[in-house]
Design a protein around this motif. Structure first.
Motif, PDB file in Angstrom:
ATOM      1  N   SER A  72       0.971  -1.164   0.145  1.00 42.38           N
ATOM      2  CA  SER A  72      -0.007  -0.150   0.030  1.00 42.38           C
ATOM      3  C   SER A  72       0.908   1.163   0.007  1.00 42.38           C
ATOM      4  CB  SER A  72      -1.029  -0.011   1.344  1.00 42.38           C
ATOM      5  OG  SER A  72      -0.182  -0.179   2.419  1.00 42.38           O
ATOM      6  N   GLY A  75       2.573   1.600  -3.357  1.00 40.88           N
ATOM      7  CA  GLY A  75       1.765   2.104  -4.336  1.00 40.88           C
ATOM      8  C   GLY A  75       1.423   3.508  -4.157  1.00 40.88           C
ATOM      9  N   LYS A  76       1.355   3.920  -3.043  1.00 42.21           N
ATOM     10  CA  LYS A  76       0.932   5.431  -2.768  1.00 42.21           C
ATOM     11  C   LYS A  76       2.252   6.341  -3.077  1.00 42.21           C
ATOM     12  CE  LYS A  76      -2.290   5.033   1.155  1.00 42.21           C
ATOM     13  NZ  LYS A  76      -2.345   5.132   2.546  1.00 42.21           N
ATOM     14  N   GLY A  79       2.726   5.965  -6.902  1.00 40.02           N
ATOM     15  CA  GLY A  79       1.381   6.506  -7.767  1.00 40.02           C
ATOM     16  C   GLY A  79       0.860   5.723  -9.084  1.00 40.02           C
ATOM     17  N   ILE A  80      -0.150   6.405  -9.698  1.00 39.16           N
ATOM     18  CA  ILE A  80      -0.747   5.715 -11.041  1.00 39.16           C
ATOM     19  C   ILE A  80      -0.233   6.659 -11.996  1.00 39.16           C
ATOM     20  CG2 ILE A  80      -2.667   4.956 -12.318  1.00 39.16           C
ATOM     21  CD1 ILE A  80      -3.969   4.018  -9.787  1.00 39.16           C
ATOM     22  N   PHE A  82      -1.526   7.947 -14.766  1.00 42.99           N
ATOM     23  CA  PHE A  82      -2.746   7.870 -15.585  1.00 42.99           C
ATOM     24  C   PHE A  82      -2.673   8.120 -16.998  1.00 42.99           C
ATOM     25  CE2 PHE A  82      -4.068   8.923 -11.053  1.00 42.99           C
ATOM     26  CZ  PHE A  82      -4.927   8.080 -11.151  1.00 42.99           C
ATOM     27  N   PRO A 235      -3.569  -1.283 -13.031  1.00 40.65           N
ATOM     28  CA  PRO A 235      -3.339  -0.307 -11.870  1.00 40.65           C
ATOM     29  C   PRO A 235      -4.554  -0.127 -10.974  1.00 40.65           C
ATOM     30  CG  PRO A 235      -2.143   0.384 -13.487  1.00 40.65           C
ATOM     31  CD  PRO A 235      -2.967  -0.674 -14.254  1.00 40.65           C
ATOM     32  N   PHE A 236      -5.688  -0.127 -11.854  1.00 41.01           N
ATOM     33  CA  PHE A 236      -7.101   0.244 -11.033  1.00 41.01           C
ATOM     34  C   PHE A 236      -7.362  -0.816  -9.968  1.00 41.01           C
ATOM     35  CE2 PHE A 236      -8.803   3.706 -13.996  1.00 41.01           C
ATOM     36  CZ  PHE A 236      -8.491   4.762 -13.249  1.00 41.01           C
ATOM     37  N   ASP A 238      -6.139  -2.031  -7.495  1.00 38.19           N
ATOM     38  CA  ASP A 238      -5.700  -1.702  -5.828  1.00 38.19           C
ATOM     39  C   ASP A 238      -6.003   0.004  -5.765  1.00 38.19           C
ATOM     40  OD1 ASP A 238      -5.151  -4.280  -5.351  1.00 38.19           O
ATOM     41  OD2 ASP A 238      -3.093  -3.806  -6.204  1.00 38.19           O
ATOM     42  N   TYR A 239      -6.858   0.722  -6.602  1.00 36.18           N
ATOM     43  CA  TYR A 239      -7.064   2.064  -6.633  1.00 36.18           C
ATOM     44  C   TYR A 239      -8.413   2.203  -5.977  1.00 36.18           C
ATOM     45  CZ  TYR A 239      -6.868   6.916  -7.914  1.00 36.18           C
ATOM     46  OH  TYR A 239      -6.977   8.272  -7.821  1.00 36.18           O
ATOM     47  N   GLU A 240      -8.329   2.530  -4.743  1.00 38.02           N
ATOM     48  CA  GLU A 240      -9.474   2.890  -3.750  1.00 38.02           C
ATOM     49  C   GLU A 240     -10.567   3.723  -4.518  1.00 38.02           C
ATOM     50  OE1 GLU A 240     -10.791   1.069  -1.331  1.00 38.02           O
ATOM     51  OE2 GLU A 240      -8.633  -0.178  -1.278  1.00 38.02           O
ATOM     52  N   PHE A 242     -11.488   4.187  -7.599  1.00 39.42           N
ATOM     53  CA  PHE A 242     -12.019   3.713  -8.830  1.00 39.42           C
ATOM     54  C   PHE A 242     -12.922   2.405  -8.437  1.00 39.42           C
ATOM     55  CE2 PHE A 242     -12.214   0.183 -11.805  1.00 39.42           C
ATOM     56  CZ  PHE A 242     -12.740   0.722 -12.819  1.00 39.42           C
TER      57      PHE A 242
END
Length: 420
Positions: A72, A75-76, A79-80, A82, A235-236, A238-240, A242
């Motif tokens: 977690s 990932g933070k 980042g993603i 986009f 990537p989505f 684990d993207y809260e 979304f």
């Protein structure tokens, strides 16, 4: 897809080949997760790892290891991306829509006349019309194409308005077959389909053979685009934000249906919308309630093409288009009200694969809707005839068609055998 039919098909045939080659060069990450034999980076990294290092260099194992961050936190921090994800999703969506378009147009070129004969011959009663509509839509891979054919035949008085209603119902069943195929997870064989399509297209001697190659290539591009979308959206998982949005669409099926309807109107294909939903659900991005809500909206959004096709076709064709709209709109409204029950029924009859559950939900939903309405078709036909009465323009059109048929009959009289 109705609005794309005016494009130069010969140019599109060659453009499809260019798209495949360009995408393989520019966007290889779309296929490497699914087709590892296309990726060489792992082999190169293994070779470099086995290369001996100079004595002066310090090995990585001797260096103190930094504490690994939890997933977690990692990932933070990372980042993603986009932009990269959006470009990958757009590339996959373009290839998918293009593949669906080429597949539908190729099948239409091969079987349009046969489908017209099938529709005119096997619609003598309601049940035969439903079966014919289901078979025609399965073959043409598009309910919009089937209904547009029906509207044209009704306008030309080849089919009666009452005969067309059963075909419209059957087309809803036929369009669910595509979702069943998508849920089979046959992406491993996609390169074979694409290669076969290219070979048939380049080596074919007749336009019909080349069209078969385009059909195979379009089928492969469709799955290839779906896999590209799935890979880009990874990537989505684990993207809260979304995941929370998807969950909210499941809790509010009206909003989910609205999203599905708008997306279907934009891409002009309910089959494409459901195929994307099934693929993303199979990867864990979409839950069953959300998928059902979007699927119900797609059933309504597909009516846009058919309503456009009724313009200038006369009252009978307009009645057919309105029946398609009213039936899909009414069945979607009932489906939204009974969405929890439909979800539980699907889970009880299907396995744990959410993509398969959504495909089965669409099939069961459409079959139940057809069974509930098919017995009332004569009553519905009379109501629509009162709602959209025949006009003077319709009578003039029918008179012109009768005169044209009579002129053709007089111009081509049956020759009697000559006597010697």
């Amino acid at each position: 897809m109705y609005m794309l039919k005016r494009l130069n098909r010969k140019a599109l045939n060659y453009l499809s080949v260019v798209l495949v080659i360009t995408t393989l060069i520019i966007f290889p990450p779309a296929v490497t997760p699914q087709f590892p034999f296309l990726a060489l980076s792992s082999d190169i990294s293994q070779v470099s790892a086995q290369t001996p290092k100079p004595e002066g260099e310090e090995s990585e194992s001797s260096k103190p290891k930094e504490p690994e961050l939890p997933l977690s936190q990692e990932g933070k921090e990372e980042g993603i991306d986009f932009f990269k994800m959006g470009m990958g999703a757009i590339a996959g969506l373009v290839l998918f829509i293009y593949g669906v378009t080429r597949l539908a147009e190729g099948l239409e070129d091969i079987g349009e006349e046969r489908m017209k004969g099938l529709l005119s011959k096997f619609t003598t009663n309601r049940l035969a019309g439903v079966a014919t509509g289901a078979v025609a839509t399965t073959f043409l891979e598009s309910s919009s194409v089937t209904i547009i054919l029906v509207i044209a035949m009704v306008s030309a008085s080849v089919l009666t308005f009452t005969q067309s209603l059963g075909v419209v119902l059957g087309s809803n069943i036929g369009t669910a077959v595509g979702a069943q195929i998508i849920s089979l997870n046959i992406e491993l064989y996609v390169p074979i389909l694409m290669l076969a399509g290219l070979l048939v297209f380049f080596l074919g001697k007749t336009p019909r053979i080349k069209t078969i190659g385009i059909v195979l290539l379009g089928f492969g591009l469709m799955f290839y685009g779906l896999e590209a979308i799935d890979s880009a959206m990874e990537p989505f998982r684990d993207y809260e934000p979304f995941l929370n949005w998807m969950e909210s669409l499941g809790r509010n099926p009206i909003l989910g249906a609205l999203v599905g309807a708008i997306f279907t109107v934009i891409i002009q294909s309910s089959s494409a919308t459901v195929a994307i939903i099934v693929t993303l659900a199979g990867s864990g991005l979409i839950a069953l309630p959300t998928g059902i809500a979007i699927m119900l909206g797609a059933e309504v959004g597909t009516c846009a093409d058919t309503l456009v096709a009724t313009i200038g076709r006369g009252s009978a064709a307009l009645r057919t288009g309105l029946f398609h709209l009213f039936f899909n709109l009414g069945s979607a409204a009932v489906g939204i009200l009974l969405a929890p029950q439909l979800s539980r029924l699907t889970e009880a009859l299907s396995g744990n694969d959410v993509g398969r559950q959504i495909a089965n939900a669409q099939m069961m939903f459409n079959i139940i809707g057809v069974i509930a309405v098919v017995g009332f078709l004569p009553i519905i036909a009379r109501m629509l005839e009162k709602l959209v009465p025949e006009t003077d323009a319709d009578r003039q059109r029918q008179q012109r068609q009768q005169e044209k048929q009579q002129a053709n009959a007089e111009g081509n009289p049956q020759t009697e055998p000559s006597t010697r």
